[in-house]
Design a protein around this motif. Structure first.
Motif, PDB file in Angstrom:
ATOM      1  N   ASP A   1     -37.792  59.309 -31.696  1.00  0.00           N
ATOM      2  CA  ASP A   1     -38.528  59.644 -32.613  1.00  0.00           C
ATOM      3  C   ASP A   1     -40.222  58.738 -32.928  1.00  0.00           C
ATOM      4  O   ASP A   1     -40.240  58.397 -33.974  1.00  0.00           O
TER       5      ASP A   1
ATOM      6  N   LYS B   1     -38.675  55.361 -34.865  1.00  0.00           N
ATOM      7  CA  LYS B   1     -39.146  55.947 -36.559  1.00  0.00           C
ATOM      8  C   LYS B   1     -37.847  54.588 -37.565  1.00  0.00           C
ATOM      9  O   LYS B   1     -38.163  53.967 -38.314  1.00  0.00           O
ATOM     10  N   THR B   2     -36.907  54.824 -36.224  1.00  0.00           N
ATOM     11  CA  THR B   2     -35.800  53.139 -36.739  1.00  0.00           C
ATOM     12  C   THR B   2     -36.378  52.181 -36.231  1.00  0.00           C
ATOM     13  O   THR B   2     -35.251  50.940 -36.485  1.00  0.00           O
TER      14      THR B   2
END
Length: 186
Positions: A169, A172-173
């Motif tokens: 993503d 995202k993390t």
């Protein structure tokens, strides 16, 4: 564009407008520039859409090449530095280029089903040979980077070469840090 003054450690804005904007060569977009000062010439590899469509797969976003004598006025002729390897790919982005022992080396992102990090070499910085199998990094079996790896940025520290990169993503993390096995031979 801002110009950095080493004496005052401050930037001075060069122009109210972007130095690079869309034009007849790049009518849809320009993005992800990487500039390398090389033997009195500024070389730039950047992203540009060849077309625009209703779906993301229609964009045909490639890495192009431009040159400048002053890093302000750029000669863009629509030179595609790195073509797609086949019809499954539709986006390439975030080039990082260095020159070692007369050979240009590029790390970049490419996308088909998911993003991956690729690698290419060039003798002149314009025509590249893809060597994605030699990049040395891929998705993990599980975890935060098990679906995607993209947007590489390389740096050296104490004789080792490191790569920062995003995972699933678009990071995202968080971001990852990889280290090249062995020492830098540059």
């Amino acid at each position: 564009m801002a110009i950095y003054n080493q004496t005052t450690q401050a930037f001075r804005r060069f122009s109210k407008a972007p130095l690079l904007d869309r034009n007849d060569v790049d009518p849809f977009s320009i993005s992800y520039p990487f500039v390398l000062a090389d033997q009195g010439i500024f070389r730039m590899w950047y992203g540009s859409n060849l077309r625009w469509g209703s779906e993301q797969k229609d964009m045909a976003h490639l890495i192009k090449y431009a040159e400048s004598n002053d890093a302000i006025h750029w000669k863009r002729e629509g030179i595609i530095a790195l073509p797609f390897k086949d019809d499954s790919e539709y986006a390439m982005s975030r080039p990082y280029v260095l020159k070692e022992k007369g050979l240009y080396k590029m790390w970049y992102s490419y996308r088909g089903k998911g993003y991956r990090i690729g690698y290419a070499e060039s003798e002149d910085g314009v025509k590249w040979i893809r060597k994605d199998a030699e990049v040395g990094i891929d998705v993990s079996e599980s975890g935060w980077d098990s679906e995607m790896v993209e947007y590489p940025y390389l740096f050296e520290h104490q004789g080792l070469r490191y790569m920062l990169y995003n995972g699933n993503d678009y990071g995202k993390t968080g971001i990852g840090l990889a280290v090249l096995n062995g020492t830098v031979d540059g």
